[in-house]
Design a protein around this motif. Structure first.
Motif, PDB file in Angstrom:
ATOM      1  N   UNK A   1       0.805  -1.225   0.000  1.00  0.00           N
ATOM      2  CA  UNK A   1       0.000   0.000   0.000  1.00  0.00           C
ATOM      3  C   UNK A   1       0.836   1.272   0.000  1.00  0.00           C
ATOM      4  N   UNK A   2       2.137   1.133   0.051  1.00  0.00           N
ATOM      5  CA  UNK A   2       3.003   2.314   0.077  1.00  0.00           C
ATOM      6  C   UNK A   2       2.768   3.178  -1.155  1.00  0.00           C
ATOM      7  N   UNK A   3       2.679   4.480  -0.909  1.00  0.00           N
ATOM      8  CA  UNK A   3       2.440   5.407  -2.004  1.00  0.00           C
ATOM      9  C   UNK A   3       0.974   5.582  -2.358  1.00  0.00           C
ATOM     10  N   UNK A   4       0.117   4.720  -1.803  1.00  0.00           N
ATOM     11  CA  UNK A   4      -1.317   4.816  -2.101  1.00  0.00           C
ATOM     12  C   UNK A   4      -2.145   5.148  -0.858  1.00  0.00           C
ATOM     13  N   UNK A   5      -1.730   4.651   0.292  1.00  0.00           N
ATOM     14  CA  UNK A   5      -2.464   4.860   1.541  1.00  0.00           C
ATOM     15  C   UNK A   5      -1.692   5.843   2.427  1.00  0.00           C
ATOM     16  N   UNK A   6      -2.449   6.630   3.195  1.00  0.00           N
ATOM     17  CA  UNK A   6      -1.852   7.565   4.143  1.00  0.00           C
ATOM     18  C   UNK A   6      -2.611   7.499   5.462  1.00  0.00           C
ATOM     19  N   UNK A   7      -1.875   7.287   6.535  1.00  0.00           N
ATOM     20  CA  UNK A   7      -2.478   7.263   7.861  1.00  0.00           C
ATOM     21  C   UNK A   7      -2.228   8.606   8.546  1.00  0.00           C
ATOM     22  N   UNK A   8      -3.212   9.050   9.323  1.00  0.00           N
ATOM     23  CA  UNK A   8      -3.056  10.300  10.066  1.00  0.00           C
ATOM     24  C   UNK A   8      -3.921  10.229  11.315  1.00  0.00           C
ATOM     25  N   UNK A   9      -3.662  11.126  12.237  1.00  0.00           N
ATOM     26  CA  UNK A   9      -4.450  11.132  13.470  1.00  0.00           C
ATOM     27  C   UNK A   9      -4.799  12.556  13.854  1.00  0.00           C
TER      28      UNK A   9
END
Length: 126
Positions: free
Chosen positions: A64-72
């Motif tokens: 998923x690298x480059x496609x998914x982004x996690x944040x809080x």
């Protein structure tokens, strides 16, 4: 009572986007590392992404690298997973998980988390 609730799943065409949310209740997320995991039918649970309690460190599965982004957003007690360029192989039930962690802890994609949500279904299909 500590509880995690996921939302934002659904049916999307290949190449589309979804944003998943993981809302915590009964505790504050400030001191917790959060992980997103997924499990497709007949497959083992896979760690997708995680974010440290400080938010300064993140980790992603190669798939998923480059496609998914996690944040809080600790003010909203919520962690997000932005998923772009979705593929049929991303189809799975996505769950978030939390564990108390030092702010120096980087976070792990292993399922070594104390508390888990029920999951939200993501289906990528034309």
């Amino acid at each position: 009572q500590l509880q995690l609730v996921e939302s934002g799943g659904g049916l999307v065409q290949p190449g589309g986007s979804l944003r998943l949310s993981c809302v915590a209740s009964g505790f504050t997320l400030d001191y917790y590392a959060i992980g997103w995991f997924r499990q497709a039918p007949g497959k083992e649970r896979e760690g997708v992404s995680c974010i440290s309690s400080s938010g300064s460190s993140t980790n992603y599965a190669d798939s998923v690298k480059g496609r998914f982004t996690i944040s809080r957003d600790n003010a909203k007690n919520t962690v997000y997973l932005q998923m772009n360029s979705l593929k049929p192989e991303d189809t799975a039930v996505y769950s978030c998980a939390a564990t108390v962690a030092s702010r120096k802890y980087a976070c792990s994609l292993m399922p070594l988390y104390a508390s888990w949500g029920q999951g939200t279904q993501v289906t990528v299909s034309s």
